[in-house]
Structures are given as structure tokens and as C-alpha cells.
Design an enzyme around this catalytic site. Structure first.
Site, PDB file in Angstrom:
ATOM      1  N   ARG A 233       9.378   3.814   2.335  1.00 62.17           N
ATOM      2  CA  ARG A 233       8.934   3.565   0.966  1.00 62.17           C
ATOM      3  C   ARG A 233      10.133   3.657   0.035  1.00 62.17           C
ATOM      4  NH1 ARG A 233       5.340   1.486   2.949  1.00 62.17           N
ATOM      5  NH2 ARG A 233       3.101   1.916   2.815  1.00 62.17           N
ATOM      6  N   HIS A 281      10.548  -6.940   1.690  1.00 61.98           N
ATOM      7  CA  HIS A 281       9.407  -6.243   2.302  1.00 61.98           C
ATOM      8  C   HIS A 281       8.817  -7.082   3.441  1.00 61.98           C
ATOM      9  CE1 HIS A 281       6.271  -2.925   1.349  1.00 61.98           C
ATOM     10  NE2 HIS A 281       6.255  -3.207   2.630  1.00 61.98           N
TER      11      HIS A 281
END
Length: 318
Positions: A233, A281
Site C-alpha cells: 500500500r 497499480h
């Protein structure tokens, strides 16, 4: 109104998920209605919602759903759902657990490890200067890769790296045992785990303990010339501290696939930082069909009074 599975997000358009959810409902939970949330969704419709599936679910929405039995993340993480202080305490929260997603993550991390092991970062820099220097080739065993986070996905990654011949260590909150992987556990063992690594990979969930974990002190614990790969993250990384470590040459470079704000804003200094590779991502994701089938199956379970299959511990965050 029949029981409803509400697909929603306060930031993303999830309309492409409606058809896979409808197909899964027809096969696994006949009578379950699938609807896409909007600010205009009526109170009568909200009263029929038994399950919510989404990423950034609008704050306060779960508390407005009197029949809610399940809050389901459409990804492997749940921190975005647990941030709502009004989340009803009795409602289970689930995440996606997918073997194919874990294999996809293993492919991405193996590529990132090879990117540094084979010197491709240095070759890219040479190309910009029109230089021709062949990097030395050495056995994978001479590159020590550390994986932070040894859940289902992290274990798959660590085993894939070991199978390729890398020397692999793993670190987790609680002790784990993996064949061919030297494992460490707990914050007291973190410095010793980090010290010898050539490449360190974060696959940690976002929790209060991991937020801001990769800060100046953390980077200083790495040996000079180590590289960093973040697929966990973005909020785990203190970006100014990472950039400082790169600019000083203490950190060889970084492959960053996750960010606190996505898409990464155009003004972010990460775009132009030498030695930093930004990827959108893309490391791995579950297919819409897998997401839909898992969440509909868990919805059927809670409607039948059973526990969902992929519930998380709300206190630990995973």
C-alpha cells in the site's frame, strides 16, 4: 423488494462489475438482486440491501442499511472499508482471496527482482547516456530478496522467488515456516531481517502499524545499494524519505506499484526521480468473474445464517 447486493464506490465507476455479479447471482443465489449504487438510490431500495461490494464505499452508507449482513471488498485489502467509524460492528467484512491473483503477483515481483539482479535499471540509465557497458551476470543465489508480508499472496511470492534460485527471506507479524525461505517475525526481528537484503519487497496490508513504516529510519536499516519494491500500500511509504534515500545513493532505486493517491498526480516528484520506476497499480488483480463469484457465494452464506468464507479480523485489518 427482493434482497439486494449493492455494488458501489465513492470514487470509481464499477458498472462493469454488474453483469458478472448478475451472472454469479443467477448461478449461486437465485432471487438475489444486483444494483449499482448512486446518490439517488432510494431509501426503500437501501432497506433491501443485504450485501455491499466495493472499494471506497461512501462513508456512512453501511450504517444506513438496516438489513446489511455483509461488507465485501472487491480486492485483497480492506483498509478502505474499515476506515468508516460508523461501520456496524456485527457486520462481517470480507476480501478477495484468489490463487490466480497470487500467481500474477509472483510474476510481477519475480520480474522486479530480475530487473535489479540482471542490472536492467543500470542498462536503462546507460541508454539515456548512449553508453554500452555489459553488466556482470551472476547466479540468482547471490541476490538476497526479502518479502515483507507472508499471507497467501506473500507466501506465493516468496516460494516463486526461491524456486527461481534467489536467496529468500520473509518477514511477517507472526511466525511462519516456508520451505526454502528463512523467516523472521515481529518488530524486534525486523532490523535483522532487513540488514543483508539486496532487494526488499513489501506486500504488507495497510494497518495502523504499517502506515508510514517505510520511513527514514527504515531506509537507513537497509544496506547501501539495496532496492525497494512496493506492491503493498502506498500509505506505508513516507515519500520524502524514500526520495532522500534515492538521491543520496543509499537506495539503489525503487519499483513502486501502489500510491497513497491514485492515479499518481502529475505533479508528484516520483515521476521524475532518477532510479524510481512507477507502474500503474498493475502488479496483479482478480478477474471480475472471480470477484463476483466469491462475493455472491459469501452473500448466500450469510443469508443462510453461516459465516462468510473470506472474512477478515477487523482489529488486525487482515
Amino acid at each position: 423488494m427482493p434482497p439486494t447486493l449493492l455494488v458501489c464506490s465513492e470514487t470509481d465507476d464499477l458498472s462493469d462489475l454488474v453483469a458478472p455479479f448478475e451472472a454469479a447471482a443467477a448461478a449461486l443465489c437465485p432471487g438475489l438482486r444486483v444494483a449499482l449504487w448512486s446518490p439517488q438510490t432510494s431509501e426503500a431500495e437501501l432497506a433491501s440491501v443485504v450485501a455491499v461490494a466495493g472499494w471506497f464505499v461512501p462513508a456512512g452508507l453501511p450504517a444506513r442499511l438496516p438489513a446489511l449482513r455483509l461488507l465485501a471488498s472487491i480486492g485483497a485489502g480492506v483498509e478502505h472499508l474499515l476506515r468508516d467509524p460508523a461501520l456496524p460492528p456485527a457486520v462481517p467484512v470480507t476480501r478477495i482471496v484468489d490463487a490466480e491473483q497470487a500467481r500474477g503477483m509472483a510474476e510481477f515481483v519475480l520480474w522486479a527482482a530480475l530487473y535489479y539482479h540482471r542490472g536492467l535499471d543500470r542498462v536503462q540509465a546507460q541508454q539515456a547516456r548512449r553508453q554500452w557497458h555489459m553488466p556482470p551476470q551472476r547466479p540468482a543465489q547471490r541476490t538476497h530478496v526479502g518479502v515483507m508480508g507472508l499471507g497467501a499472496m506473500g507466501a506465493e511470492v516468496a516460494l516463486a522467488l526461491a524456486a527461481h534460485g534467489f536467496r529468500v527471506s520473509g518477514w511477517s507479524r507472526r511466525p511462519r515456516t516456508l520451505p526454502g525461505v528463512c523467516t523472521w517475525a515481529g518488530h524486534r526481528e525486523l532490523p535483522e531481517f532487513l540488514r543483508p537484503l539486496d532487494v526488499v519487497v513489501s506486500l504488507l496490508p495497510l494497518t495502523p502499524e504499517t502506515r508510514g513504516l517505510c520511513n527514514a529510519r527504515w531506509f537507513e536499516r537497509l544496506k547501501p545499494g539495496a532496492a525497494f519494491v512496493n506492491c503493498g500500500r502506498g500509505e506505508q511509504v513516507v515519500v520524502p524519505d524514500l526520495l532522500d534515500a534515492v538521491h543520496r545513493g543509499h537506495l539503489r532505486g525503487a519499483v513502486l506499484d501502489v500510491f497513497e493517491h491514485e492515479p499518481l498526480p502529475p505533479e508528484s516528484p516520483l515521476w521524475d526521480a532518477p532510479g524510481v520506476l512507477v507502474t500503474p497499480h498493475m502488479a496483479s488483480s482478480a478477474s471480475p468473474e472471480v470477484i463476483a463469484r466469491q462475493i455472491v457465494a459469501d452473500t448466500a452464506r450469510v443469508m443462510a445464517g453461516r459465516a462468510p468464507a473470506n472474512a477478515v479480523d477487523r482489529l488486525s485489518g487482515y
